[in-house]
Enzyme design. Structure first.
Site, PDB file in Angstrom:
ATOM      1  N   TYR A 130      43.093  12.665  -7.698  1.00 50.12           N
ATOM      2  CA  TYR A 130      43.853  13.904  -7.504  1.00 50.12           C
ATOM      3  C   TYR A 130      43.406  15.021  -8.443  1.00 50.12           C
ATOM      4  O   TYR A 130      43.872  16.147  -8.330  1.00 50.12           O
ATOM      5  CB  TYR A 130      45.356  13.635  -7.694  1.00 50.12           C
ATOM      6  CG  TYR A 130      45.944  12.808  -6.582  1.00 50.12           C
ATOM      7  CD1 TYR A 130      45.427  11.564  -6.290  1.00 50.12           C
ATOM      8  CD2 TYR A 130      46.999  13.281  -5.817  1.00 50.12           C
ATOM      9  CE1 TYR A 130      45.935  10.799  -5.263  1.00 50.12           C
ATOM     10  CE2 TYR A 130      47.522  12.517  -4.785  1.00 50.12           C
ATOM     11  CZ  TYR A 130      46.990  11.276  -4.514  1.00 50.12           C
ATOM     12  OH  TYR A 130      47.497  10.528  -3.500  1.00 50.12           O
ATOM     13  N   LYS A 181      42.464  -2.007  -8.954  1.00 47.85           N
ATOM     14  CA  LYS A 181      41.489  -2.693  -8.098  1.00 47.85           C
ATOM     15  C   LYS A 181      40.276  -2.911  -8.974  1.00 47.85           C
ATOM     16  O   LYS A 181      39.185  -2.391  -8.720  1.00 47.85           O
ATOM     17  CB  LYS A 181      41.195  -1.809  -6.868  1.00 47.85           C
ATOM     18  CG  LYS A 181      40.337  -2.445  -5.813  1.00 47.85           C
ATOM     19  CD  LYS A 181      41.093  -3.402  -4.915  1.00 47.85           C
ATOM     20  CE  LYS A 181      40.124  -4.093  -3.970  1.00 47.85           C
ATOM     21  NZ  LYS A 181      40.779  -5.110  -3.113  1.00 47.85           N
ATOM     22  N   ASP A 214      45.885  -4.269  -3.196  1.00 45.95           N
ATOM     23  CA  ASP A 214      46.108  -4.797  -1.840  1.00 45.95           C
ATOM     24  C   ASP A 214      47.104  -5.961  -1.877  1.00 45.95           C
ATOM     25  O   ASP A 214      47.997  -6.065  -1.041  1.00 45.95           O
ATOM     26  CB  ASP A 214      44.795  -5.176  -1.147  1.00 45.95           C
ATOM     27  CG  ASP A 214      43.783  -5.833  -2.083  1.00 45.95           C
ATOM     28  OD1 ASP A 214      44.071  -5.996  -3.288  1.00 45.95           O
ATOM     29  OD2 ASP A 214      42.688  -6.198  -1.601  1.00 45.95           O
ATOM     30  N   ASP A 238      50.830   6.718  -5.394  1.00 50.67           N
ATOM     31  CA  ASP A 238      51.316   7.506  -4.266  1.00 50.67           C
ATOM     32  C   ASP A 238      51.625   6.587  -3.090  1.00 50.67           C
ATOM     33  O   ASP A 238      52.698   6.644  -2.477  1.00 50.67           O
ATOM     34  CB  ASP A 238      50.237   8.538  -3.891  1.00 50.67           C
ATOM     35  CG  ASP A 238      50.732   9.579  -2.916  1.00 50.67           C
ATOM     36  OD1 ASP A 238      51.893   9.486  -2.458  1.00 50.67           O
ATOM     37  OD2 ASP A 238      49.956  10.497  -2.593  1.00 50.67           O
ATOM     38  N   ASP A 242      55.553   4.934  -1.558  1.00 49.39           N
ATOM     39  CA  ASP A 242      56.066   5.109  -0.197  1.00 49.39           C
ATOM     40  C   ASP A 242      56.455   3.753   0.381  1.00 49.39           C
ATOM     41  O   ASP A 242      57.489   3.601   1.038  1.00 49.39           O
ATOM     42  CB  ASP A 242      55.014   5.780   0.700  1.00 49.39           C
ATOM     43  CG  ASP A 242      55.129   7.301   0.681  1.00 49.39           C
ATOM     44  OD1 ASP A 242      55.689   7.834  -0.304  1.00 49.39           O
ATOM     45  OD2 ASP A 242      54.670   7.957   1.639  1.00 49.39           O
TER      46      ASP A 242
HETATM   47 MG    MG Z   1      53.350  10.565  -1.148  1.00 51.11          MG
END
Ligand code: MG
Ligand code: NAI
Length: 347
Positions: A130, A181, A214, A238, A242
């Protein structure tokens, strides 16, 4: 004059409506705020071409806290260039106000798929993919190239990881899971893992674990009660949050705090959901996520007792079978303001 100067960015779509309910509940909890409204978001951009003028940013930087509803145009609208508001407003606020921790608590009540869940995700909020590192060559031509690098500094990772250890050390389970990861993202993963181990040595009381991202997705769905605190990078955080929101009661409940733990400026509090233009004006916007975000704000401001009352009221109310039924039944659904009233009455 109250002790707290709070900037309100209602934003677009359902943003202003849910922020209004959050303020109603803060007031009912007995905390007085001096609020300053800021007109920012897609509407402002479409009217004036401005996203975040420098003088507005400077003013925001002098406040005690910022409460944001949501910003963004209706999905599919091309009036605002993709990323303009995300980069120009949301990410710019995170970077310029140094909101380096994105804290998202997840708690579920009796009626949910996994009752009695209580965990938190600490997401690094200023680096990773980001950060905007990268660029493109030969745009629109057959040989087009685009790169988007992940920026990971020892400084940035360490302060985030330290916050996570500090948080875990104050909770009853005292457990912290690093999610990354490291087997594929070997450079960044190595920096994260070594930093995590080094800071962890200062917190012998905190039990630690590591999971690949994962695998963490599987565990979050199958056995989320294994988690206490998770710390992870910007992109993984992020996505994981969710998923965690969906498992713990849906987008209507998910709250977040963009924190500057060093307190060199204000922190920003916002529901995880967006502007939800599809339900604007229907009275069906659920204000619980905004109300919980306001509770995170109260906690950060030092109003811990009021914050705890608001959070408890939201979680208990949302877990009641009658509330769940009312929220799902289109005929008897409570309006945005009625839900705000119900929580205000309980605090
Ligand atoms: Mg989001
Ligand atoms: P969204 O979260 O606005 O909506 C997704 C779905 O969830 C919609 O069906 C909506 O009706 C429902 N929903 C969301 N919040 C709700 C609430 N409080 N109560 C009841 N239902 C709710 O995400 P979407 O549709 O992807 O984005 C819409 C706009 O919002 C876009 O412009 C997007 O860029 C922006 N957005 C802004 C965010 C922010 O300000 N931090 C975060 C996410 C999206």
């Amino acid at each position: 004059m109250s002790r707290y100067r709070v900037g309100l960015i209602g934003g677009d779509g359902i943003g202003p409506a849910v922020v209004a309910e959050a303020l109603k509940v803060v007031d009912a909890a007995g905390v007085e705020l001096d609020t300053v409204e800021y007109d920012l978001g897609a509407d402002r951009y479409l009217r004036t071409g401005e996203i975040l003028p420098d003088p507005v940013l400077a003013e925001l930087g002098d406040l005690d806290a910022i409460l944001l509803g949501a910003v963004g145009p209706p999905l599919g609208s091309r009036a605002v260039p993709p990323g303009a508001l995300e980069r120009g407003l949301l990410l710019r606020l995170r970077f310029e106000l140094d909101l380096y921790v994105n804290l998202r608590p997840f708690t579920s009540g009796a009626g949910s798929l996994f009752p009695a869940l209580d965990f938190a995700v600490v997401r690094e909020n200023t680096e990773g993919v980001y950060a905007g590192e990268g660029g493109c060559l030969r745009r629109g031509m057959p040989g087009e190239v685009a790169t988007q690098g992940s920026v990971n500094t020892r400084f940035g990772v360490e302060r985030c990881v330290r916050y996570a250890f500090e948080l875990a050390s104050c909770r009853s389970r005292q457990h912290l899971t690093l999610v990354h990861k490291t087997n594929v993202l070997t450079f960044a993963g190595d920096l994260w893992q070594r930093t995590f181990d080094a800071v962890g040595a200062e917190y012998p009381g905190v039990e630690t674990a590591y999971q690949h991202v994962d695998a963490a997705c599987i565990h979050l769905v199958e056995s989320p009660n294994r988690y206490d605190v998770i710390v992870t990078d910007n992109l993984f955080g992020d996505i994981l949050t969710d998923l965690a929101g969906a498992v713990t009661g849906g987008i209507g409940l998910a709250a977040s705090a963009n924190l500057n733990p060093a307190r060199t400026g204000p922190s920003l509090f916002e529901p995880v959901h967006g502007a939800a233009h599809d339900i604007v004006g229907s009275g069906r916007a659920n204000p619980l996520a905004a109300i919980r975000s306001a509770a995170l704000m109260l906690d950060h401001l030092g109003e811990t007792e009021a914050a705890a009352r608001v959070t408890k009221a939201v979680i208990e109310w949302a877990a009641e079978p009658s509330a769940t039924a009312r929220q799902q039944d289109p005929v008897t659904t409570l309006s945005t303001a009625e839900i705000g009233d119900a929580i205000a009455e309980r605090v």
